[in-house]
Structures are given as C-alpha cells and as structure tokens.
Design an enzyme around this catalytic site. Sequence first.
Site, short mmCIF file in Angstrom:
data_model
loop_
_atom_site.label_atom_id
_atom_site.label_comp_id
_atom_site.label_asym_id
_atom_site.label_seq_id
_atom_site.Cartn_x
_atom_site.Cartn_y
_atom_site.Cartn_z
N ASN A 9 1.14 -3.32 -4.59
CA ASN A 9 1.59 -2.28 -4.07
C ASN A 9 2.43 -2.83 -2.91
OD1 ASN A 9 1.77 -0.06 -2.43
ND2 ASN A 9 0.07 0.83 -3.07
N HIS A 62 3.40 4.17 -3.02
CA HIS A 62 2.77 5.54 -2.94
C HIS A 62 3.46 6.34 -1.88
CE1 HIS A 62 -1.46 7.55 -2.08
NE2 HIS A 62 -0.32 8.36 -1.99
N ARG A 73 11.31 -1.25 12.29
CA ARG A 73 12.69 -1.62 12.96
C ARG A 73 13.80 -1.10 12.70
NH1 ARG A 73 13.49 -6.83 15.73
NH2 ARG A 73 15.41 -6.68 16.68
N THR A 79 -4.69 6.56 4.79
CA THR A 79 -4.78 5.90 3.45
C THR A 79 -5.68 6.53 2.66
OG1 THR A 79 -5.15 3.58 2.48
CG2 THR A 79 -6.65 4.39 4.17
N HIS A 125 -8.22 -0.55 -3.97
CA HIS A 125 -8.44 -0.07 -2.64
C HIS A 125 -9.19 -1.29 -2.12
CE1 HIS A 125 -7.47 2.63 0.44
NE2 HIS A 125 -8.58 2.28 1.13
N ASP A 126 -8.85 -2.08 -1.30
CA ASP A 126 -9.52 -2.90 -0.27
C ASP A 126 -10.09 -4.21 -1.29
OD1 ASP A 126 -8.84 -1.50 1.64
OD2 ASP A 126 -10.92 -0.86 2.02
N GLU A 135 2.03 6.51 -7.26
CA GLU A 135 0.80 7.03 -6.71
C GLU A 135 1.22 7.99 -5.79
OE1 GLU A 135 -2.38 3.29 -6.57
OE2 GLU A 135 -1.90 4.00 -4.68
#
Length: 241
Positions: free
Chosen positions: A7, A43, A18, A101, A191-192, A70
């Site tokens: 991802n 995503h 920036r 998130t 996820h994580d 996603e």
Amino acid sequence: MTKLSVNINKIATLRNSRGGNNPSVLQAAIDCQQFGADGITVHPRPDERHIRYSDVREMRSYITTELNIEGNPTEDKFVQLVLETRPHQVTLVPDALDQLTSNHGWDTIRHVTYLRDIVGVFKQAGIRVSIFVDPDPKLAAAAADTGTDRVELYTEHYAQHFAADPHEAIKNYVQAAGAAADQGLALNAGHDLDLKNLRFFAEHIPGLAEVSIGHALISDALYYGLHNTIQMYQRCLKPLA
C-alpha cells in the site's frame, strides 16, 4: 505462497505534505513492483489527502503485477474510478468520510442487500471483489451471500494483542478464515501487519492468498531502504525450510 501487496498511500502523504511531485507516487509504484512486490494497493479517499484519483489513473497502465483499489463504494466517485480503471481487485471498506484510517469491517448480514448489488456491479465489469470484515466467523461466512470472491480480515486486533499472547490474538482469525473457506471464499488480510507479527499470522491462517501492508512497510523502509524492506516482508511470507 501468500502474495504481498504494498500500500503506497504513505508515499502520497509525504508528497502532499510539501506539494509538487517528490516523492513520485508513480515511480514508487513502479519501483515496488521491480523490488519484488506482488501487487500495489491504493486507498483513495474523497478528500484526496494522500492518494489522488489522478494518481490511480496515471499508474494504471504501469501496474504489471496486480492493482488493488480499496475504498468505500457508497461514494459515487469511488465507484466511477474503479469502473474506469478496471483494477485486478477492488476491496470494499466501510470508511466514514472523515475517517483517519480503516477501523472496522462490514456487517455482511445487515448490509447483505447493498453489498450484493455493488459487488454485482464490479463483477459484471470483470473485477475481482474483496470485502473488508472483522474476525467474526458469522460475518465471514455471510459474506458469501453477497457474491464476493474474497474477504479481507481486518487485523488490527491481532496486531494489538500479538505481543501479549500470539495464540490468543489469532484465535478468532483462524475461526473466521475457516468459516470463509467453508463457503468457498478466498482470503486476504491487512492492517497493522509488520515484520514482528506477519510470519506468525501467515503460518497460522491456512489458504491466505494476499496481505496488504502499507504504514509499517513504508516506515521500515526509512531505515532499511524500500528494496530491502520489501524483500524482508516477502521472507516473512515464505515457509521456513
């Protein structure tokens, strides 16, 4: 072997902080493929705070492995993007508009009618569909009624409790994975997941087709380099000799 989809949202977050085009999201996607990723995940959210819809359109023709988009299909803009770009896979996530998130999966029982309709839209376009679900065997099994091809297990709970007791942390995921498999559904996860917990998860979830990893992988790349980090994650997915 389980496939690794990288991802690249966090690459876009850095660029957007920036302005301009440094780092290049397109080049990051190309490089991740060259460095050994099996796919690229993006995503896009309605406020385009990281991945922009234009990013997805620009990179589509450069993705030679697999593109996974996603997002929340209740947003017409998202549905239009998916149908326009025709990714290999679309992962349906029930995010709120202002959500930082992803933090939960679909209630595949309560929302079965809606999900069946939107899954049909994407499958008619020839796009593989995955539905984000919590590690609940009933919800994983019920996902089959929507016509989806896969479910993606939301792994935050596993990651949070892994250090204390990995076997307890993964228990519900094993049950949910089994329930999905019994209904003929393929299995993704994300996820994580990170270098500490990924191997254990992959070894204990039979038939795991794909993991999607972003924040941890990009964070590790600050120290180890992107090429090396992708290889490190890939080694976590390879069975030990």
